[in-house]
Structures are given as structure tokens and as C-alpha cells.
Write a protein that holds these residues in place. Structure first.
Motif, PDB file in Angstrom:
ATOM      1  N   VAL A 207       0.831  -1.199   0.000  1.00  0.00           N
ATOM      2  CA  VAL A 207       0.000   0.000   0.000  1.00  0.00           C
ATOM      3  C   VAL A 207       0.867   1.252   0.000  1.00  0.00           C
ATOM      4  O   VAL A 207       2.073   1.197   0.254  1.00  0.00           O
ATOM      5  CB  VAL A 207      -0.936   0.035   1.236  1.00  0.00           C
ATOM      6  N   ASP A 208       0.229   2.374  -0.263  1.00  0.00           N
ATOM      7  CA  ASP A 208       0.856   3.680  -0.138  1.00  0.00           C
ATOM      8  C   ASP A 208       1.064   3.957   1.347  1.00  0.00           C
ATOM      9  O   ASP A 208       0.099   4.027   2.115  1.00  0.00           O
ATOM     10  CB  ASP A 208      -0.057   4.736  -0.771  1.00  0.00           C
ATOM     11  N   GLY A 209       2.305   4.115   1.756  1.00  0.00           N
ATOM     12  CA  GLY A 209       2.621   4.298   3.166  1.00  0.00           C
ATOM     13  C   GLY A 209       2.247   5.640   3.742  1.00  0.00           C
ATOM     14  O   GLY A 209       2.481   5.880   4.931  1.00  0.00           O
ATOM     15  N   ARG A 210       1.658   6.523   2.929  1.00  0.00           N
ATOM     16  CA  ARG A 210       1.163   7.814   3.422  1.00  0.00           C
ATOM     17  C   ARG A 210      -0.364   7.879   3.426  1.00  0.00           C
ATOM     18  O   ARG A 210      -0.930   8.874   3.877  1.00  0.00           O
ATOM     19  CB  ARG A 210       1.708   8.952   2.553  1.00  0.00           C
ATOM     20  N   LEU A 215      -3.637   2.067   4.647  1.00  0.00           N
ATOM     21  CA  LEU A 215      -2.874   1.387   5.692  1.00  0.00           C
ATOM     22  C   LEU A 215      -3.810   0.639   6.638  1.00  0.00           C
ATOM     23  O   LEU A 215      -3.581  -0.536   6.953  1.00  0.00           O
ATOM     24  CB  LEU A 215      -2.037   2.396   6.475  1.00  0.00           C
ATOM     25  N   TYR A 216      -4.863   1.301   7.074  1.00  0.00           N
ATOM     26  CA  TYR A 216      -5.784   0.663   8.009  1.00  0.00           C
ATOM     27  C   TYR A 216      -6.439  -0.572   7.377  1.00  0.00           C
ATOM     28  O   TYR A 216      -6.568  -1.623   8.023  1.00  0.00           O
ATOM     29  CB  TYR A 216      -6.857   1.644   8.469  1.00  0.00           C
ATOM     30  N   ALA A 217      -6.844  -0.457   6.115  1.00  0.00           N
ATOM     31  CA  ALA A 217      -7.472  -1.596   5.454  1.00  0.00           C
ATOM     32  C   ALA A 217      -6.506  -2.774   5.371  1.00  0.00           C
ATOM     33  O   ALA A 217      -6.891  -3.930   5.599  1.00  0.00           O
ATOM     34  CB  ALA A 217      -7.933  -1.190   4.052  1.00  0.00           C
ATOM     35  N   ALA A 218      -5.235  -2.489   5.078  1.00  0.00           N
ATOM     36  CA  ALA A 218      -4.243  -3.566   4.998  1.00  0.00           C
ATOM     37  C   ALA A 218      -3.946  -4.134   6.376  1.00  0.00           C
ATOM     38  O   ALA A 218      -3.782  -5.354   6.537  1.00  0.00           O
ATOM     39  CB  ALA A 218      -2.967  -3.054   4.346  1.00  0.00           C
ATOM     40  N   PHE A 219      -3.871  -3.272   7.386  1.00  0.00           N
ATOM     41  CA  PHE A 219      -3.591  -3.738   8.743  1.00  0.00           C
ATOM     42  C   PHE A 219      -4.702  -4.646   9.269  1.00  0.00           C
ATOM     43  O   PHE A 219      -4.440  -5.590  10.028  1.00  0.00           O
ATOM     44  CB  PHE A 219      -3.438  -2.551   9.698  1.00  0.00           C
ATOM     45  N   SER A 220      -5.926  -4.353   8.889  1.00  0.00           N
ATOM     46  CA  SER A 220      -7.070  -5.079   9.450  1.00  0.00           C
ATOM     47  C   SER A 220      -7.591  -6.187   8.538  1.00  0.00           C
ATOM     48  O   SER A 220      -8.609  -6.809   8.845  1.00  0.00           O
ATOM     49  CB  SER A 220      -8.202  -4.092   9.759  1.00  0.00           C
TER      50      SER A 220
END
Length: 239
Positions: A207-210, A215-220
Motif C-alpha cells: 500500500v501507499d505508506g502515506r 494502511l488501516y485496510a491492509a492492517f485489518s
């Protein structure tokens, strides 16, 4: 002052992401490793603000989530986020790196409230995270998630490849690796960093790290039966 009792940061729960650059600006002096710190800022904030189940009041709770900073040579963003979330007073920040400050150039778990490991030697964090996940499993604690943040250049270290191969074989589905990819690895990976984890049997997302929502979608994202890697791409080092 080193060893001083940790009190809550004044109005810590009111500090938002927009204030983090101001907190980071309080940390001055040599050996700041600024690019290493700023590359992690967005991902760290999303983790502590929306994902991790840990707070200043639960740092000793055996069922807390664990976050391990392997990329420990650039801890300014980490310190800013911990201060913003009330793990220690913001008044500690200007002392960063000084003789009597608990906030060293590499985090010390004995001095920094909320820090799970002493870090800075690249290549150690992922193996430690694997051991942490194994330990929690052995204790019969399926709830806590284990997160470790590494830099893409740390994948030059063979210890990480042994750890990621073992983690998938062992089915450590409470283990998560966040890779900050600022194109600083010596060799790189054909197909991108995610391909290395996927080849070993991990779930992986790039994902785009900014982008906080990405980020949240990938984390969860769910990843039953497998450890999970999130590769957060940011601007190249030195750009």
C-alpha cells in the motif's frame, strides 16, 4: 531524567496526527536519522491510533498487543507517537539523545514506557517477533497480536529470511510484519517485497505508506492461518 516515573502526557489523548511534526521538531541534536524516522510516521500513527490494543494503562497486561520496533535507529517518530498517546510526557522529547534522557538514539525497553524491545541492530526484530508469537501461543494466549516494523533494507539480513520462513510454516497467524519500503535495500526483490513473503506462505499487501485509509485496510485484513505482511511504500530515501 533516566529512570523517572512515567506520568501521562498532558492532554495526550487530544494530540492528533497533525501535531506529530511539532513533537518531532522538539528532538534536536546529532544522530537523528531523520529520514528513517519520517518514513515510519504515518504507519506508526495508524497502528497506535486505530489498530493496536495497548495503552499507557495496559503496558503490563499480558493480553495486550505487542509492537516491536526493529527499525530502531530512527526512533523519533516512534517517540512522538508514544508521547502523543500518553505513554510518557511530551516534556521528555527535548532531551532526546542527551546523557540523562530515557529517550536514546536507539530505544531501550527498560527506559521507554511502552517499548517492548531494545532495538537498532538491524535484522533482530522479526526473529524476536516470531519468538514473542510463539511464547504467547505456548502460554495459551490466542488474543494478543504481535506487530513488528522493519525497514526494507533489513531484508538484506539472513536472520529475517529464516524467521519469515519459520513463521509461515508454524502458522503464526497472530504475527504481523510492517515493512517500510523506501527503496533502500541493497538487492531488492523481483516482484516487490510482498512477493518474498508470499513465496514463504504469508498473506501480504502493498500500500501507499502515506495513505491512512489504505494502511488501516491492509492492517485489518483477515489472514486466517497465516502471518500477515504489510509493505508500506514511501518516497525513496534521499529523495
Amino acid at each position: 531524567m533516566a529512570g523517572a516515573p512515567a506520568g501521562p502526557a498532558p492532554h495526550g489523548d487530544r494530540i492528533g496526527f497533525a501535531e506529530l511534526p511539532d513533537l518531532m521538531s522538539l528532538m534536536t541534536g546529532d544522530e537523528k536519522h531523520g529520514p528513517a524516522a519520517t518514513s515510519t510516521l504515518d504507519a506508526l500513527w495508524v497502528l497506535y491510533d486505530r489498530v493496536l490494543r495497548v495503552s499507557p494503562g495496559t503496558v503490563a497486561d499480558p493480553d495486550r498487543d505487542r509492537f516491536l520496533l526493529s527499525k530502531g535507529h530512527g526512533p523519533m517518530a516512534y517517540y512522538a507517537v508514544l508521547a502523543a498517546k500518553g505513554f510518557f510526557p511530551t516534556e521528555w522529547l527535548p532531551g532526546f539523545g542527551s546523557y540523562d534522557s530515557p529517550l536514546g538514539h536507539h530505544p531501550d525497553r527498560m527506559l521507554v514506557p511502552g517499548a517492548e524491545i531494545g532495538s537498532g541492530s538491524l535484522g533482530h526484530g522479526l526473529p524476536l517477533a516470531v519468538g514473542t508469537a510463539l511464547g504467547l501461543r505456548a502460554q495459551g494466549r490466542p488474543g494478543p497480536a504481535v506487530w513488528v516494523l522493519i525497514g526494507d533494507a533489513e531484508l538484506d539480513e539472513g536472520s529475517n529470511h529464516e524467521a519469515l520462513a519459520y513463521a509461515a510454516a508454524a502458522g503464526l497467524d497472530r504475527l504481523h510484519t510492517l515493512v517500510i519500503d523506501n527503496a533502500s535495500a541493497t538487492h531488492g526483490w523481483r516482484g516487490g517485497v510482498a512477493s518474498r513473503f508470499e513465496a514463504a506462505g504469508w498473506s501480504a499487501a502493498t500500500v501507499d505508506g502515506r495513505d491512512h485509509e489504505a494502511l488501516y485496510a491492509a492492517f485489518s485484513a483477515p489472514h486466517p492461518g497465516r502471518p500477515h505482511a504489510v509493505i508500506a511504500r514511501v518516497e525513496p530515501k534521499g529523495a
